[in-house]
Every structure is written in C-alpha cells, then in structure tokens.
Design a protein around this motif. Structure first.
Motif, PDB file in Angstrom:
ATOM      1  N   LEU A 563      17.838  -2.118  21.248  1.00 30.16           N
ATOM      2  CA  LEU A 563      19.052  -3.082  21.528  1.00 30.16           C
ATOM      3  C   LEU A 563      18.977  -4.083  22.198  1.00 30.16           C
ATOM      4  N   ASP A 564      18.075  -3.846  23.341  1.00 30.31           N
ATOM      5  CA  ASP A 564      18.125  -4.114  24.639  1.00 30.31           C
ATOM      6  C   ASP A 564      17.341  -5.610  24.174  1.00 30.31           C
ATOM      7  N   ALA A 565      15.834  -5.742  23.007  1.00 28.44           N
ATOM      8  CA  ALA A 565      14.403  -6.491  23.093  1.00 28.44           C
ATOM      9  C   ALA A 565      13.615  -6.426  23.859  1.00 28.44           C
ATOM     10  N   ILE A 566      13.468  -5.181  24.822  1.00 29.09           N
ATOM     11  CA  ILE A 566      12.594  -5.018  25.941  1.00 29.09           C
ATOM     12  C   ILE A 566      11.359  -5.185  25.707  1.00 29.09           C
ATOM     13  N   PRO A 567      10.327  -5.574  25.722  1.00 26.51           N
ATOM     14  CA  PRO A 567       9.054  -5.228  24.864  1.00 26.51           C
ATOM     15  C   PRO A 567       8.704  -4.084  24.818  1.00 26.51           C
ATOM     16  N   ALA A 568       7.988  -3.564  23.864  1.00 27.11           N
ATOM     17  CA  ALA A 568       7.562  -1.735  23.442  1.00 27.11           C
ATOM     18  C   ALA A 568       6.416  -1.716  22.430  1.00 27.11           C
ATOM     19  N   GLY A 569       5.887  -2.523  22.247  1.00 26.11           N
ATOM     20  CA  GLY A 569       4.501  -2.629  21.980  1.00 26.11           C
ATOM     21  C   GLY A 569       4.154  -3.297  21.075  1.00 26.11           C
ATOM     22  N   ILE A 570       2.867  -3.305  20.362  1.00 25.06           N
ATOM     23  CA  ILE A 570       2.274  -4.480  19.362  1.00 25.06           C
ATOM     24  C   ILE A 570       2.334  -3.782  18.173  1.00 25.06           C
ATOM     25  N   ALA A 571       2.849  -4.457  17.264  1.00 29.95           N
ATOM     26  CA  ALA A 571       2.742  -3.744  15.420  1.00 29.95           C
ATOM     27  C   ALA A 571       1.500  -4.658  14.767  1.00 29.95           C
ATOM     28  N   THR A 572       0.549  -4.266  14.074  1.00 30.75           N
ATOM     29  CA  THR A 572      -0.731  -4.202  13.591  1.00 30.75           C
ATOM     30  C   THR A 572       0.318  -4.609  11.993  1.00 30.75           C
ATOM     31  N   ILE A 573       0.098  -6.469  11.669  1.00 33.74           N
ATOM     32  CA  ILE A 573       0.500  -6.624  10.259  1.00 33.74           C
ATOM     33  C   ILE A 573      -0.539  -6.632   8.738  1.00 33.74           C
ATOM     34  N   PRO A 574      -0.190  -5.812   8.580  1.00 31.52           N
ATOM     35  CA  PRO A 574      -1.567  -5.930   6.883  1.00 31.52           C
ATOM     36  C   PRO A 574      -1.959  -6.794   6.156  1.00 31.52           C
ATOM     37  N   ALA A 575      -2.661  -6.761   5.505  1.00 35.32           N
ATOM     38  CA  ALA A 575      -3.285  -8.326   5.267  1.00 35.32           C
ATOM     39  C   ALA A 575      -2.968  -8.367   3.462  1.00 35.32           C
ATOM     40  N   ASP A 576      -3.230  -9.335   2.872  1.00 32.10           N
ATOM     41  CA  ASP A 576      -2.832  -9.566   1.584  1.00 32.10           C
ATOM     42  C   ASP A 576      -3.540  -8.703   0.432  1.00 32.10           C
ATOM     43  N   SER A 577      -2.592  -8.444  -0.307  1.00 27.71           N
ATOM     44  CA  SER A 577      -3.656  -7.539  -0.924  1.00 27.71           C
ATOM     45  C   SER A 577      -2.363  -7.102  -2.873  1.00 27.71           C
ATOM     46  N   LEU A 578      -3.346  -6.794  -3.645  1.00 24.25           N
ATOM     47  CA  LEU A 578      -2.759  -6.586  -4.712  1.00 24.25           C
ATOM     48  C   LEU A 578      -2.432  -5.583  -5.076  1.00 24.25           C
ATOM     49  N   ALA A 579      -2.072  -4.016  -4.281  1.00 27.83           N
ATOM     50  CA  ALA A 579      -1.353  -3.134  -4.527  1.00 27.83           C
ATOM     51  C   ALA A 579      -0.098  -2.910  -4.511  1.00 27.83           C
ATOM     52  N   PRO A 580       0.452  -4.262  -4.276  1.00 27.43           N
ATOM     53  CA  PRO A 580       2.087  -4.180  -4.890  1.00 27.43           C
ATOM     54  C   PRO A 580       2.707  -5.110  -5.933  1.00 27.43           C
ATOM     55  N   LEU A 581       1.812  -5.962  -6.409  1.00 29.51           N
ATOM     56  CA  LEU A 581       1.689  -6.483  -7.742  1.00 29.51           C
ATOM     57  C   LEU A 581       1.435  -5.011  -8.742  1.00 29.51           C
ATOM     58  N   VAL A 606       2.909   7.241 -14.259  1.00 32.01           N
ATOM     59  CA  VAL A 606       3.542   7.637 -12.944  1.00 32.01           C
ATOM     60  C   VAL A 606       2.272   7.990 -12.300  1.00 32.01           C
ATOM     61  N   ILE A 607       1.389   8.520 -13.358  1.00 29.37           N
ATOM     62  CA  ILE A 607       0.312   8.724 -12.208  1.00 29.37           C
ATOM     63  C   ILE A 607      -0.504   7.288 -11.625  1.00 29.37           C
ATOM     64  N   VAL A 608      -0.672   6.499 -12.534  1.00 27.45           N
ATOM     65  CA  VAL A 608      -1.615   5.257 -12.251  1.00 27.45           C
ATOM     66  C   VAL A 608      -0.583   4.513 -10.916  1.00 27.45           C
ATOM     67  N   THR A 609       1.294   4.633 -10.863  1.00 28.66           N
ATOM     68  CA  THR A 609       1.941   4.443  -9.701  1.00 28.66           C
ATOM     69  C   THR A 609       1.886   4.855  -8.114  1.00 28.66           C
ATOM     70  N   PHE A 610       1.534   6.869  -8.623  1.00 32.88           N
ATOM     71  CA  PHE A 610       0.734   7.414  -7.837  1.00 32.88           C
ATOM     72  C   PHE A 610      -0.671   7.478  -7.383  1.00 32.88           C
ATOM     73  N   LEU A 611      -1.259   6.522  -7.990  1.00 30.78           N
ATOM     74  CA  LEU A 611      -2.538   6.897  -7.102  1.00 30.78           C
ATOM     75  C   LEU A 611      -2.554   5.466  -6.747  1.00 30.78           C
ATOM     76  N   VAL A 612      -2.020   3.931  -6.944  1.00 30.70           N
ATOM     77  CA  VAL A 612      -1.682   2.589  -6.779  1.00 30.70           C
ATOM     78  C   VAL A 612      -1.166   3.078  -5.051  1.00 30.70           C
ATOM     79  N   GLY A 613       0.116   4.011  -4.690  1.00 31.28           N
ATOM     80  CA  GLY A 613       1.069   4.449  -3.908  1.00 31.28           C
ATOM     81  C   GLY A 613      -0.255   4.916  -2.999  1.00 31.28           C
ATOM     82  N   CYS A 614      -2.103   5.549  -2.929  1.00 28.50           N
ATOM     83  CA  CYS A 614      -2.151   6.606  -1.916  1.00 28.50           C
ATOM     84  C   CYS A 614      -3.556   5.017  -1.745  1.00 28.50           C
ATOM     85  N   TYR A 615      -3.843   4.206  -2.871  1.00 32.72           N
ATOM     86  CA  TYR A 615      -4.692   3.416  -2.404  1.00 32.72           C
ATOM     87  C   TYR A 615      -3.870   2.092  -1.520  1.00 32.72           C
ATOM     88  N   TRP A 616      -2.258   2.290  -1.959  1.00 34.37           N
ATOM     89  CA  TRP A 616      -1.821   1.151  -0.768  1.00 34.37           C
ATOM     90  C   TRP A 616      -1.804   1.823   0.694  1.00 34.37           C
TER      91      TRP A 616
END
Length: 627
Positions: A563-581, A606-616
């Motif tokens: 609501l008020d945009a009071i600082p709450a922490g710091i988030a780590t942004i993931p790096a580039d990856s082929l997993a989404p593709l 479906v199995i490949v999708t699951f394994l890619v999700g695990c890697y992701w």
C-alpha cells in the motif's frame, strides 16, 4: 547525484545479456521481451488486417466469388481470433512489460524467467494456430466457435482442434503474465510510490491482471471441454449424452465480456498518461479515474449475459444484466470527462501522439453509445447478429485499443529506440487512419439497421447493401494505407530520426528519467518518490557517497509494502536461462500431440515439462560483482 563510472560498469556486467545466440534465446531482460511482444503482436495485427481486407473484397458487392463459403469462414475465424487474442491483449502486454519496471523504479519484473516463458508461449501459441491453414485444416466457426457446430459431426477436420489447443496454450501465457504484473506492481514499486501516487497505467494494468485471473479459466475450461467432446468421448456439450450446448455460451461470455476490458483498460491507462503530458498539466480527477478503472473491472463481470438476450431467459435476469451494461458505461464516462477536462484546462500541444489520443476519445464515445444501445433489451433483439454489432465492436476495439496503441507508439518509441518518430508523417498517418476507419465502419451501423446479417460470406443483389458495402471496403483499404504510413515512418525514424534524449516530451513519470533507450539495469540509483509527478516536482536529493540505493553487488531490486511502498527488503533477480524456452517448446509439443491424439508422446512431453520445471526451480548461485 553524481554518476560513478565504476558503479555503472559493475551494474552493466551484472545485468547485460551476452550478445550471442545463447543470449538471444535465454534473455530475461524485460526491455528486450517487451519489444519482442510489441513486434510479434504488431505482426499479428498486420496478418489479421490482411485477412480483413480479403474478406472486404468478397463483400464489396453482392454475389461476389473471391472466396468460397468455406474459405471465407476460415479467414473470418482466423481474423477474429488473431485480432482479439493474439493482437489486442499482447500488444498492451508488450507496453506493460517494457514500461512497468521503469515506471516504478524497479530493475526488472518480479519473475523475469516467467516473463520470458510467457513471451515464448505466446509466440508458439500463435504459430500453432497458423499451422492449421498451412496444412488445410484452419478453424471455420468464428472466434466464438459455438457448439454444436464445432463438434465433430459438423466440423470433422482438425481445424477446431487447432483452435482449442492454441487458445489453451495462449491462456497459460496470459495467466502467467497476469501473476507477474500483480506481484511486480504490488511489491516492487520504488520507495514512496504509495498506491495513491502510482501512474494510472499501473491501475489499468493491475486491474486487468486480476480480471484475467478470474475470467480466463472459463475459456480454458471451455476449450478443454470442447477438445474432450471432440476426440475423447465426453459429453459436456452433447445433448444426447446429457450435456448442454448453452454451457459453451455461458462459459465463453463469462470470459468474453471481461476480456473486452482486458483489451480496453490498459489502453485507457495509456491515454491517461499521454493526455496530461501534452496538455501540460496533471490529469483532472486522478482519484476518480483510478477508482473508475478498478470498478470497470469489477462490474464488468456482471455484464456477460447481455450477449445472450436472444437465447431465452427470464425477464428479471435480462433486466439485471441490462442494468449492469448501463452501470459499467458510467465508469468509462468518468474517464472521458477527465481527459476532456484535462485538455480544456491545459495548454494542449498538437503532437502526433496527441492526435491519436484525441481521435481515440472520439471513437470511444461513438462505440460506447452504440454499446449502451445494445444493452437495451428490445433494441438488442432487433440489432442482434446484424452488422450494427460489427460496427459497435470495431469502434470499441479499434477506437479504444488500436488508436491508443498508435498514440503509445509515437509517445514511447523514442524511449525504446532512442530516436523520435517523424511528426509530420505521424499526423498524416493519423488523418488517413481516422478518415479510413470512419468510412469503413460507421456505414456498418446503417447496414445493420437495414437488416444485413453478420457472419455471411455474400448477400443477394437487390437487398440494398451494395453501395454501403463498397464504401466500407474503400474505407478499410484507406485505413490500411494509414497504418502502412506509420510502419514506413518507424523504419525511416529507426535510422534517420532525431535523437530523443532522456525526456523529449517533458513527461512526468519515472521511465523518462532513464536514458533512451534505457540502460540494461534501468536506473543507476533506485529512485525515491514523493508525489504523483516525480519529474515535474522540485525535489533535490543530496549526494551520498554511501548511497545504498545503487544495489550494485548483485542482480538486486528493492521490495516495498503493497500500500504505502515502505522499503521491506531486497529481491534477487534470476539471471538469463534457456529453461523458459525449453518449457514453452515442451508445452507446444504437448498440444500438437493432443491434436493428433498421440497419447504416449503426450505423456513424454508432460515428463519433459516436469523435468524442465525442476531445472528451472533448482537453486542456482547468482552472479555477483566483488570489488
């Protein structure tokens, strides 16, 4: 605040995507993905527009034979689904993916890899749809695809299977994008950007993201039910097996009418950003516009049955949904009056972007009035399934989507590509498009009132439709020429346009505080916001050699309270990856196997999708820069 060459070097090393083949496919940079969204969605606009021109050639005069009935139905269906699903919403997502992090002072979206996944899934879903005409199996039942015509008895080919599968794949993309926007807007805003200080574009994007989460599952379920009925022996829509054909309409329009606001509200949010800048004053009634935006999304869920007034239902049900149709128009009226009051009380600057914005307001009012007309039950009974409805939907969708999109292109493309578009060509393009659009679609109101049905591939001589249809076809081609002028303008400006600078329009929001185009890390320092117009207000920050808002020791961005945009922490942004593709390709394969009923290959995908999700999701050590 003084810039540090060393700091900029560290940030660039952390955030820059390698300029390699791997980097091209693996990038999660929101700016790159936003531009890809825009290019891909605009390509679908061109494809859908060419399909429309072919249809108009067929309908120019009575008893034409440019297309066979089946060819017309296929092109009609591809045009509808392309424009509504693969152009209108994704083009707005493209602007949002590029702009939202910059507007809120974040370094990227909350889930960058999900952002990449939604783009690749969007692209592959469109490819899956357009595989169908290449193999002679295009869908042919309209973008609405009513049963029982879409069941195997009347549609024995694979066209409707491609329709259902590509739409389910697209809904996966759209749902992922909605979740990403919600989290980004609520938790990654710059310190001090309370919800009462957010740019109005964030209200519209956030609202439709919630609308998507609640409305889109009904379309997903509908398409799954259709495919199960067609190929797997179920009876959701088969009356002989205990099903109900009206179930399709109920589920489809429960999604369909809120979807109107999904492809409408972000565009109005863009107008609420552009009109004040070129009126040289803050928007009139900011709180009312923000509340009206949210209420449009909420009340929009109580309108879907006005698409079904002619199917037979109780008077009380029709009255309730008719009242809902009237009520939702009030919120749009609030926005229109706010824009007009802003222009009236300001000092308007006649740029190409402002031309498109004002033109959009005119078309939106015309389309809105005809929409109120169809919300009146006796009038709707007369106009239903006539060309009056075709005129209404195009005034709403083009007037409140395509014209604001072009306003957005002329406004934000200088930020994206670093060069300004040619203003003279932009104004010529606007007038050609505006005149062509009204010549092409206003006469459709008259055609509908004269009795011309929609969804027909020809009409008999002597019906009195020829003259108006010739005018409609002429207007459609003029509109196409106007769009072509802007395309030429873009490619010319890409090489020869004047340098944009950081803020060529003297705008007020944070994206204009970055370089043009923005650096890979966005802003060097995470900004602090003290008002709704951070670039218009006099607020000087003191230099601090120990500034902790640089965040240059990792791929980091601050998180704040919702609501008020009071600082709450710091988030780590993931790096580039082929997993989404990879996951997108696995899902693409799965739906292709569903169409061809290849069960074991479906299981394998479906199995490949699951394994890619695990890697992701597997924890990875993110890159850091240590002095």
């Amino acid at each position: 605040m003084a810039s540090s060459t060393q700091t900029i070097s560290r940030l660039t090393t952390l955030w820059e995507t390698p300029k390699t083949v791997y980097g091209w496919f693996a990038t999660v940079d929101h700016k790159t993905l936003g531009i890809r969204y825009l290019v891909t969605a605009f390509s679908f606009l061109v494809i859908g527009g060419l399909e429309a021109l072919v249809m108009r050639l067929q309908l120019t005069r009575s008893d034409m034979a440019v297309l066979t009935p089946e060819e017309y139905n296929q092109i009609f269906t591809l045009h509808g689904v392309t424009m509504i699903f693969w152009y209108a919403s994704p083009i707005l997502s493209g602007f949002a993916v590029f702009l939202v992090p910059l507007m809120i002072g974040a370094r990227d979206m909350a889930f960058p890899r999900l952002n990449a996944f939604t783009y690749w899934t969007f692209l592959l879903s469109g490819i899956l749809l357009y595989v169908s005409p290449l193999i002679g199996q295009a869908p042919h039942a309209g973008w609405f695809s009513y049963v029982p015509y879409t069941l195997t008895k009347y549609s024995p080919g694979m066209g409707m299977d491609f329709y259902a599968a590509s739409l389910v794949l697209l809904t996966i993309s759209t749902t992922g994008g909605a979740i990403n926007f919600i989290v980004t807007i609520l938790r990654l805003r710059a310190p001090g950007m309370a919800i009462s200080r957010m740019p109005l574009f964030l209200y519209s994007t956030g609202t439709i993201s919630f609308v998507i989460l609640f409305s889109l599952p009904s379309l997903t379920a509908n398409c799954i039910f259709l495919e199960l009925d067609r190929r797997w022996g179920t009876h959701f829509f088969r009356i002989a097996g205990g099903g109900d054909t009206f179930l399709w309409q109920q589920l489809f329009w429960f999604f369909g009418h809120p979807w109107v606001y999904v492809i409408f509200l972000p565009a109005t949010g863009m107008l609420s950003m552009i009109v004040p800048v070129f009126s040289r004053r803050p928007i009139v009634g900011y709180p009312f516009v923000a509340i009206a935006t949210v209420l449009t999304g909420v009340v929009g869920f109580g309108v879907w049955l006005h698409h079904m007034f002619t199917v037979g239902m109780s008077d009380i049900a029709m009255s309730i949904f008719s009242a809902g149709s009237m009520t939702v128009s009030v919120f749009t009226t609030i926005q229109v009056f706010a824009w007009l009051a802003t222009i009236w009380r300001g000092r308007p600057v006649a740029t190409a972007s402002m031309y498109y914005a004002v033109g959009s307001i005119v078309l939106l009012v015309i389309g809105g009035l005809s929409g109120v007309f169809t919300g009146v039950i006796p009038a709707d009974w007369q106009a239903h399934n006539s060309y009056f409805v075709v005129a209404h939907i195009h005034y709403v969708l083009i007037g409140s989507n395509m014209f604001p999109v072009f306003a957005g292109f002329y406004y934000w493309l200088p930020k994206m590509m670093g060069r300004r578009m040619n203003e003279k060509l932009g104004k010529i393009s606007f007038w050609v498009m505006f005149i062509g659009f009204n010549l092409g679609f206003f006469p459709m109101h008259n055609l509908g009132l004269l009795g011309m049905p929609r969804r027909i591939y020809t009409y008999p001589a002597g019906a009195g439709f020829d003259g108006l249809n010739e005018l409609v076809t002429f207007g459609a081609f003029v509109l196409g020429i106007g769009i072509l002028i802007s395309i030429i303008n873009f490619f010319h400006s890409l090489r020869a346009g004047a340098p944009a600078g950081e803020n060529p329009w003297n705008a007020d929001t944070l994206e204009w505080s970055t370089t043009s185009p923005p650096q890979v890390y966005g802003s060097e320092h995470i900004p602090v916001v003290v008002s709704r117009h951070p670039l218009w207000d006099e607020f000087e920050e003191e230099d601090d050699p120990d500034d902790d808002r640089v965040l240059d020791w990792g791929r980091l961005t601050p998180t704040t309270t919702a609501l008020d945009a009071i600082p709450a922490g710091i988030a780590t942004i993931p790096a580039d990856s082929l997993a989404p593709l990879w996951m997108s390709l696995a899902l693409f394969a799965f739906f292709l196997f569903v169409i061809y009923q290849m069960l074991w290959w479906m299981v394998a995908s479906v199995i490949v999708t699951f394994l890619v999700g695990c890697y992701w999701m597997w924890p990875h050590v993110e890159k850091e820069v240590v002095e």
